[in-house]
Each structure stands twice: as structure tokens, then as C-alpha cells.
Design a protein around this motif. Structure first.
Motif, PDB file in Angstrom:
ATOM      1  N   GLY A   1       0.809  -1.217   0.000  1.00 16.78           N
ATOM      2  CA  GLY A   1       0.000   0.000   0.000  1.00 16.78           C
ATOM      3  C   GLY A   1       0.838   1.260   0.000  1.00 16.78           C
ATOM      4  N   GLN A   2       1.908   1.282   0.794  1.00 16.92           N
ATOM      5  CA  GLN A   2       2.772   2.470   0.828  1.00 16.92           C
ATOM      6  C   GLN A   2       3.496   2.658  -0.501  1.00 16.92           C
ATOM      7  OE1 GLN A   2       2.988   4.989   2.982  1.00 16.92           O
ATOM      8  NE2 GLN A   2       4.437   5.940   1.564  1.00 16.92           N
ATOM      9  N   HIS A   3       3.950   1.564  -1.099  1.00 16.32           N
ATOM     10  CA  HIS A   3       4.624   1.673  -2.397  1.00 16.32           C
ATOM     11  C   HIS A   3       3.657   2.144  -3.478  1.00 16.32           C
ATOM     12  CE1 HIS A   3       8.603   0.106  -1.352  1.00 16.32           C
ATOM     13  NE2 HIS A   3       7.991  -0.743  -0.543  1.00 16.32           N
ATOM     14  N   LEU A   4       2.419   1.664  -3.426  1.00 16.23           N
ATOM     15  CA  LEU A   4       1.414   2.141  -4.378  1.00 16.23           C
ATOM     16  C   LEU A   4       1.161   3.640  -4.207  1.00 16.23           C
ATOM     17  CD1 LEU A   4      -1.221  -0.744  -4.373  1.00 16.23           C
ATOM     18  CD2 LEU A   4      -0.077   0.202  -6.392  1.00 16.23           C
ATOM     19  N   LYS A   5       0.981   4.050  -2.964  1.00 15.33           N
ATOM     20  CA  LYS A   5       0.741   5.462  -2.678  1.00 15.33           C
ATOM     21  C   LYS A   5       1.907   6.321  -3.167  1.00 15.33           C
ATOM     22  CE  LYS A   5      -0.116   8.596   1.236  1.00 15.33           C
ATOM     23  NZ  LYS A   5      -0.238   8.670   2.724  1.00 15.33           N
ATOM     24  N   ALA A   6       3.128   5.827  -2.937  1.00 14.72           N
ATOM     25  CA  ALA A   6       4.317   6.586  -3.333  1.00 14.72           C
ATOM     26  C   ALA A   6       4.393   6.765  -4.838  1.00 14.72           C
ATOM     27  CB  ALA A   6       5.571   5.876  -2.820  1.00 14.72           C
ATOM     28  N   MET A   7       4.132   5.702  -5.580  1.00 12.43           N
ATOM     29  CA  MET A   7       4.237   5.779  -7.044  1.00 12.43           C
ATOM     30  C   MET A   7       3.047   6.511  -7.664  1.00 12.43           C
ATOM     31  SD  MET A   7       7.185   4.493  -7.933  1.00 12.43           S
ATOM     32  CE  MET A   7       7.720   5.494  -6.514  1.00 12.43           C
ATOM     33  N   GLN A   8       1.865   6.369  -7.087  1.00 13.80           N
ATOM     34  CA  GLN A   8       0.683   7.037  -7.644  1.00 13.80           C
ATOM     35  C   GLN A   8       0.770   8.551  -7.540  1.00 13.80           C
ATOM     36  OE1 GLN A   8      -2.186   4.887  -5.290  1.00 13.80           O
ATOM     37  NE2 GLN A   8      -2.777   3.523  -6.974  1.00 13.80           N
ATOM     38  N   ARG A   9       1.541   9.059  -6.568  1.00 12.10           N
ATOM     39  CA  ARG A   9       1.611  10.510  -6.421  1.00 12.10           C
ATOM     40  C   ARG A   9       2.326  11.176  -7.604  1.00 12.10           C
ATOM     41  NH1 ARG A   9       5.295  13.294  -6.959  1.00 12.10           N
ATOM     42  NH2 ARG A   9       4.330  15.025  -5.855  1.00 12.10           N
ATOM     43  N   TYR A  10       3.056  10.392  -8.428  1.00  9.88           N
ATOM     44  CA  TYR A  10       3.704  10.965  -9.612  1.00  9.88           C
ATOM     45  C   TYR A  10       2.724  11.123 -10.770  1.00  9.88           C
ATOM     46  CZ  TYR A  10       8.177  10.269  -7.262  1.00  9.88           C
ATOM     47  OH  TYR A  10       9.227  10.327  -6.370  1.00  9.88           O
ATOM     48  N   GLN A  11       1.492  10.665 -10.576  1.00 12.23           N
ATOM     49  CA  GLN A  11       0.411  10.808 -11.557  1.00 12.23           C
ATOM     50  C   GLN A  11       0.732  10.135 -12.894  1.00 12.23           C
ATOM     51  OE1 GLN A  11      -1.848  14.538 -11.486  1.00 12.23           O
ATOM     52  NE2 GLN A  11      -0.478  15.305  -9.882  1.00 12.23           N
ATOM     53  N   VAL A  12       1.227   8.913 -12.761  1.00  7.31           N
ATOM     54  CA  VAL A  12       1.459   8.017 -13.890  1.00  7.31           C
ATOM     55  C   VAL A  12       0.691   6.734 -13.588  1.00  7.31           C
ATOM     56  CG1 VAL A  12       3.209   6.622 -15.078  1.00  7.31           C
ATOM     57  CG2 VAL A  12       3.722   8.988 -14.447  1.00  7.31           C
ATOM     58  N   PRO A  13       0.092   6.065 -14.562  1.00  4.53           N
ATOM     59  CA  PRO A  13      -0.622   4.811 -14.290  1.00  4.53           C
ATOM     60  C   PRO A  13       0.261   3.787 -13.580  1.00  4.53           C
ATOM     61  CG  PRO A  13      -1.095   5.561 -16.514  1.00  4.53           C
ATOM     62  CD  PRO A  13      -0.019   6.467 -15.983  1.00  4.53           C
ATOM     63  N   VAL A  14      -0.284   3.149 -12.554  1.00  2.00           N
ATOM     64  CA  VAL A  14       0.466   2.169 -11.749  1.00  2.00           C
ATOM     65  C   VAL A  14      -0.291   0.845 -11.733  1.00  2.00           C
ATOM     66  CG1 VAL A  14       1.453   1.631  -9.490  1.00  2.00           C
ATOM     67  CG2 VAL A  14       1.420   4.004 -10.291  1.00  2.00           C
ATOM     68  N   LEU A  15       0.422  -0.244 -12.038  1.00  2.00           N
ATOM     69  CA  LEU A  15      -0.127  -1.589 -11.995  1.00  2.00           C
ATOM     70  C   LEU A  15       0.661  -2.427 -10.993  1.00  2.00           C
ATOM     71  CD1 LEU A  15      -0.354  -2.281 -15.848  1.00  2.00           C
ATOM     72  CD2 LEU A  15      -2.170  -1.414 -14.358  1.00  2.00           C
ATOM     73  N   VAL A  16       0.088  -3.549 -10.568  1.00  2.00           N
ATOM     74  CA  VAL A  16       0.778  -4.488  -9.689  1.00  2.00           C
ATOM     75  C   VAL A  16       0.960  -5.812 -10.425  1.00  2.00           C
ATOM     76  CG1 VAL A  16       0.678  -5.807  -7.534  1.00  2.00           C
ATOM     77  CG2 VAL A  16      -0.133  -3.433  -7.595  1.00  2.00           C
ATOM     78  N   ALA A  17       2.176  -6.334 -10.419  1.00  2.00           N
ATOM     79  CA  ALA A  17       2.458  -7.655 -10.976  1.00  2.00           C
ATOM     80  C   ALA A  17       2.695  -8.628  -9.827  1.00  2.00           C
ATOM     81  CB  ALA A  17       3.677  -7.610 -11.891  1.00  2.00           C
ATOM     82  N   ILE A  18       1.881  -9.667  -9.747  1.00  2.00           N
ATOM     83  CA  ILE A  18       2.060 -10.695  -8.713  1.00  2.00           C
ATOM     84  C   ILE A  18       2.936 -11.788  -9.298  1.00  2.00           C
ATOM     85  CG2 ILE A  18       0.916 -12.290  -7.147  1.00  2.00           C
ATOM     86  CD1 ILE A  18      -1.668 -10.655  -7.560  1.00  2.00           C
ATOM     87  N   ASN A  19       4.192 -11.817  -8.899  1.00  2.00           N
ATOM     88  CA  ASN A  19       5.131 -12.838  -9.375  1.00  2.00           C
ATOM     89  C   ASN A  19       4.779 -14.158  -8.691  1.00  2.00           C
ATOM     90  OD1 ASN A  19       7.300 -14.147 -10.529  1.00  2.00           O
ATOM     91  ND2 ASN A  19       8.785 -13.370  -9.051  1.00  2.00           N
ATOM     92  N   ARG A  20       4.206 -15.069  -9.439  1.00  2.00           N
ATOM     93  CA  ARG A  20       3.596 -16.258  -8.841  1.00  2.00           C
ATOM     94  C   ARG A  20       4.623 -17.326  -8.483  1.00  2.00           C
ATOM     95  NH1 ARG A  20      -2.246 -18.567 -10.411  1.00  2.00           N
ATOM     96  NH2 ARG A  20      -2.541 -19.779  -8.519  1.00  2.00           N
ATOM     97  N   PHE A  21       4.444 -17.914  -7.294  1.00  2.00           N
ATOM     98  CA  PHE A  21       5.210 -19.067  -6.849  1.00  2.00           C
ATOM     99  C   PHE A  21       4.252 -20.261  -6.756  1.00  2.00           C
ATOM    100  CE2 PHE A  21       8.138 -15.805  -5.943  1.00  2.00           C
ATOM    101  CZ  PHE A  21       9.379 -16.349  -5.653  1.00  2.00           C
ATOM    102  N   VAL A  22       4.801 -21.480  -6.822  1.00  2.00           N
ATOM    103  CA  VAL A  22       3.951 -22.683  -6.847  1.00  2.00           C
ATOM    104  C   VAL A  22       3.172 -22.868  -5.551  1.00  2.00           C
ATOM    105  CG1 VAL A  22       5.379 -23.893  -8.528  1.00  2.00           C
ATOM    106  CG2 VAL A  22       5.914 -24.105  -6.092  1.00  2.00           C
ATOM    107  N   THR A  23       3.656 -22.281  -4.459  1.00  2.00           N
ATOM    108  CA  THR A  23       2.967 -22.446  -3.171  1.00  2.00           C
ATOM    109  C   THR A  23       1.843 -21.434  -2.957  1.00  2.00           C
ATOM    110  OG1 THR A  23       4.668 -21.068  -2.118  1.00  2.00           O
ATOM    111  CG2 THR A  23       4.979 -23.471  -2.046  1.00  2.00           C
TER     112      THR A  23
END
Length: 554
Positions: A360-382
Motif C-alpha cells: 500500500g505504501q509503495h502504491l501510494k508513493a508511485m501514484q503521487r507521480y500521476q502516472v498509471p500504476v499496476l501491480v504484478a504478482i510474481n507467482r510461486f507454486v505455493t
């Protein structure tokens, strides 16, 4: 299950001329280093007269020993864009031998999302780091020789700033005494070693537009102070030409490929926890001129590499990101939620939800630059469906979409939805807004970084740091951009405070002027510019047989 190096050793690697031709580079515009690597010549004709491509910045949550796989996602995303029919290139940093032989590992991705030749890239590659080490230590030798040969610049041996460097993790060299052995062995003084990636020359290499720009920046390096506490610069020593000559090839970007043959530029390697943490202006700009989509990354989490990319590199690059992708894993988020590394395989949605505050803090930090922000979930088998869904729901509540990237196992074919979302987001409206103004004071800049990016209360300066700023104001350095040297493991300057700590202050113990690079380094907490090796270094596991086959390199 095959290891990363075993996968790389069985890869179908195309001749580098074929990779170059994919993006319109002719044989005359590259300098092959064997069959599978090349330097790109510094040639103004490389600009094809087209608009710059779309820039995708990949960053991450605060790293943990569980691993986030930022480089793996960067490579997998680029391969996915290529599969979607987009002319794509990657721009990455070069790995440092210190972490390769130490604990962190390499920087070429993993599984089916790798850059090759993996072993070469993680070891000596094209010799850029060796050239930097030689140039840096040549300057160190010239400084001590000037003092020995009558000290015409009245350089105070107690106030020499320019240390020596090596591309190894060696804690024994942090503080040394040199010049011992009698009158012919130099002037005794205290000195020390940094790791090569912390060298100001590394920063200059990654920031220079051409050889003339590099020489100008090298001339502006402050090496120390006189007895009257006036700065002494490389231009005073008259050796900028010699140092630039040693770096004449290192300034050229390196061309390689992914397992899926996506052209990749790997160039420069400053750490993000002690330097600016991004690849070179040369590499990123070249990729933007040759491709329609360029995927690049910034070191460690968005609080370090991401912020530095956006506030320091972007103005020099002349191009803002069109999309920012934050990489997260279920495993790392559970660690941020208090789960032990040994227990990460077990499902625990509650621990995950606590750790999501870090995302959440990283999202908030990047969103304040007013550029589109996405999240990539790097999947593990577990990972369980419930855990994946928890991340997706949390991201959506924060105004962002999360997409699963199964790129370690499947390469670009494992991230079609992420690739499509990136394509669409690069066309969305954006209003890039830097964090601070050029004329803000160092303290104002630091407070903005701490409050807006880290989620803390502000900054505290030691007495030494305060006195330094007073001194720097006399030389016009007090309003330079700020590069924070801070632990990568926490948003605070205390590596043990995981998750999203609150009501903390960042403690700056001293500043280091990097006048050639054009920034001030703010050293916080106990951050070190020469790392040490862990109890079980990765070097213990690396071997080579009589046929030259390497094992244990990840």
C-alpha cells in the motif's frame, strides 16, 4: 527441476547480429564481443527520426530474503509484449561481482524469463566494471602522487574524499592506512575502499550522454579539500582526459538477448541502496529510439530505485514513464506480515493482509507521480487462490489493478493479461509530477522523500550533516538533487522494521558530495558503501568442471 544456469546453458542463443537486426541496427553500428554479446557504437545516426517509444518502469515492494523476482518479471513482461506483437526492448543494469559471490545473487532474471548469456553477464561480461575500477583507482593513485610530489594543490591528506574501490564484498577494506613503508612509499594517511558500484565514476558512466559530457562530469568531481577547506577538483589535477580514455568503451551500451530473443541492453550498475540504482542514460535512450516499448527497472523497492529514477533520472533522460509496474509476491508480503521465512510455504491470508500495508505504501508513493500504476504478482507454486485474490482485492481498493505473472515457469506466455494491461495503460492520460522542485533545499527535499515516499514523519540531521550543508552552501552544492543511501529492507532506516512502519524519522549521519554526478548522497542509519560477505557466501556453491561447465551460479 532445472536451475537457472542449467536452463541458460541449454538455451538457443541467436547470433548477436541477428538480435541487432531485429531493432534495425546494422553490422556497422555494433561491436561484437564474441558470438552472443556486442557493444553499440556511440553513433548519432542511431536516431531514426521517430518519436521515442513507450517507457515501462518496473519496481517493487520492499525486498525480503523470500525474493521478489523484479528482474524476472521485467524480462517476462518484455517477452510477453513481444509475443503480443510489440517491438520491445529491455534496459537493465549490469550485475556486480560482489553480490554474485556474496548473498544477493545475479541480475539476469530466472527460470524461463532470463537474459543470456547468463554466466557471462553475471561474471566479467564486457569488462565495464573492470574499466571503472581501473579508472577510479588511477585517480586515487594520481591524488596520492600529487600529495607526495610536493602537494601543489595543498590538498589536506586528512580531507581526501576519494577512496579506492574493488568489485568485491570485503569488509576488511572499509578502513585502511596507506603510505606506510618509509619515505619512498607515499604520505601515510587513513583511507578506505568502497565497492565499485558505489564509485562516482559509475554514476557518471550511467548519466553521461557522450564522451564530452563524461569528461566534463569527471572534471567536476571533488576529490577533497585544501588545508583552507576549499574544494579540489579533478580539473585541478588535469587528468580528466586520461580517466575518460580508460572509459571510452565502457560508455557504450551492451546488447544481449532474452531466452525468447527479445533484444536487451545491459549497461551500468549503481546500487539503489547506496547510489541512484538505474541503468545508463545511453542504454535507456537508445532502446527508446529503437523500440516501441521499453521495459526497464530500478533497483530494490520503489522507495529507493523508483524514487531516484523518477526524480533524478527522468529529467536527464527527457522522458517520463508511461506506466509503472510494482512487483509483489505472496511470500514477501507474508514476511512483511510477520511470517518466518521457514513458514512461507504454508497458506496464511491473515499474515498476508498485514504485509499488504507495505504494498500500500509503495502504491501510494508511485501514484503521487500521476502516472498509471499496476501491480504484478510474481507467482510461486505455493501461492493459493485465496492469497492471490487477497492481493488483487487490496490493490483494487488502492486504485490499482493486480495481474498474475507466471513468468518464471512459462516465460512471456505466463503474463498475457499483464502485458495487455501495460499496453492499455501506456495510452492512458498522465500528468507526471516530480516530488520536489529544483531549488528546494536539501532538508526540504529529504522531508518530501520521507513523508511522501517512505510514509515517515521527516528527517533528522546529525551535527556533522548540518555543518556540511552550511559548508556546501558556500560552494553552491546545497540544492543538488538528493540520493538517499538507506537500507533496502525497510521503508525506514532500520532494516528490522518490516511492513509499513509509522511515525519514524530518517536519520542522516552525513552527506557525500558527488559533484560530477550532480547529486548529494545522504548516508542514513548504518548503511555501508563496502558490503561484507555472509556466513555462507554464494561463492561456496559455485564450481566449474574440466569442460568449462559452470554449476551453482543460481
Amino acid at each position: 527441476m532445472a536451475t537457472d544456469i542449467e536452463i541458460a546453458q541449454h538455451a538457443d542463443i541467436w547470433p548477436i547480429e541477428k538480435i541487432a537486426a531485429q531493432v534495425g541496427l546494422t553490422a556497422d553500428e555494433i561491436e561484437p564481443y564474441g558470438r552472443d554479446k556486442a557493444k553499440i557504437k556511440l553513433n548519432p545516426n542511431i536516431v531514426r527520426g521517430k518519436t521515442l517509444g513507450k517507457l515501462i518502469l518496473v519496481t517493487a515492494i520492499s525486498p525480503t530474503p523470500a525474493g521478489e523476482g523484479k528482474s524476472t518479471v521485467t524480462v517476462g513482461l518484455a517477452d510477453a509484449l513481444s509475443l503480443a506483437g510489440k517491438k520491445t526492448m529491455i534496459a537493465l543494469r549490469e550485475p556486480s561481482l560482489g553480490p554474485v559471490m556474496g548473498m544477493k545473487g545475479g541480475a539476469t532474471g530466472g527460470g524461463q524469463s532470463q537474459v543470456v548469456p547468463m554466466a557471462d553477464i553475471n561474471l566479467h561480461f564486457t569488462g565495464d566494471f573492470h574499466a571503472l575500477t581501473s579508472a577510479h583507482n588511477t585517480l586515487a593513485a594520481l591524488i596520492d602522487n600529487s600529495i607526495y610530489q610536493g602537494n601543489p594543490h595543498q590538498l589536506d591528506p586528512r580531507r581526501v574524499l576519494w577512496k579506492r574501490v574493488l568489485d568485491v564484498n570485503d569488509r576488511a577494506l572499509r578502513h585502511v592506512t596507506i603510505g606506510l613503508g618509509g619515505a619512498t612509499s607515499g604520505v601515510p594517511r587513513e583511507d578506505g575502499f568502497d565497492i565499485t558500484v558505489a564509485s562516482e565514476l559509475m554514476a557518471i558512466l550511467t548519466l553521461s550522454h557522450d564522451l564530452e559530457d563524461m569528461k566534463r562530469r569527471i572534471e567536476a568531481i571533488v576529490v577533497g579539500y585544501t588545508y583552507e577547506r576549499e574544494p579540489v577538483f579533478v580539473k585541478d589535477l588535469g587528468v580528466a582526459g586520461a580517466l575518460t580514455t580508460l572509459l571510452k568503451d565502457a560508455i557504450k551500451p551492451n546488447l544481449v538477448q532474452t531466452l525468447a530473443h527479445t533484444p536487451t541492453l545491459i549497461h551500468g550498475g549503481p546500487f539503489a541502496n547506496i547510489a541512484q540504482g538505474t541503468n545508463s542514460i545511453q542504454a535507456t535512450k537508445t532502446a527508446l529510439q529503437l523500440a516501441d516499448y521499453v521495459v526497464t527497472e530500478a533497483g530494490f523497492g520503489s522507495d529507493l530505485g523508483g524514487e531516484k529514477f523518477l526524480d533524478f533520472k527522468v529529467p536527464l533522460l527527457g522522458k517520463t514513464p508511461d506506466t509503472i509496474v510494482i512487483v509483489a509476491t505472496v511470500r514477501a508480503l507474508k514476511m512483511h506480515g510477520g511470517k518466518a521465512k521457514s513458514d512461507l510455504a504454508a497458506a496464511d491470508v491473515e499474515a498476508l493482509k498485514v504485509g499488504l500495508l507495505n504494498l500500500g505504501q509503495h502504491l501510494k508513493a508511485m501514484q503521487r507521480y500521476q502516472v498509471p500504476v499496476l501491480v504484478a504478482i510474481n507467482r510461486f507454486v505455493t501461492d493459493t487462490p485465496e492469497e492471490i485474490q487477497a492481493i488483487e482485492a487490496y490493490a483494487e481498493a488502492q486504485g490499482a489493478k493486480a495481474y498474475v505473472a507466471n513468468v518464471w515457469e512459462a516465460g512471456g506466455a505466463g503474463a498475457p493479461e499483464l502485458a495487455q494491461a501495460v499496453i492499455e495503460s501506456t495510452d492512458m492520460p498522465k500528468n507526471f509530477t516530480p516530488l520536489y522542485a529544483k531549488d528546494d533545499s536539501a532538508v526540504e527535499k529529504l522531508n518530501l522523500i520521507v513523508q511522501s515516499i517512505y510514509g515517515g514523519d521527516g528527517v533528522e540531521l546529525s551535527d556533522k550533516a548540518q555543518k556540511q550543508l552550511q559548508q556546501f552552501s558556500k560552494f553552491g552544492w546545497d540544492k543538488l538533487p538528493i540520493i538517499v543511501a538507506k537500507t533496502q529492507y525497510s521503508l525506514s532506516d532500520d532494516a528490522k522494521k518490516l511492513g509499513a512502519p509509522e511515525h519514524f524519522k530518517i536519520h542522516v549521519r552525513e552527506f557525500v558530495p558527488k559533484t560530477g554526478a550532480g547529486f548529494l548522497v545522504a548516508l542514513t542509519g548504518s548503511i555501508l558503501t563496502m558490503p561484507g560477505l555472509p556466513k555462507h557466501p554464494a561463492a561456496y556453491d559455485i564450481d566449474i568442471n574440466r569442460d568449462g561447465t559452470i554449476t551453482g551460479l543460481f
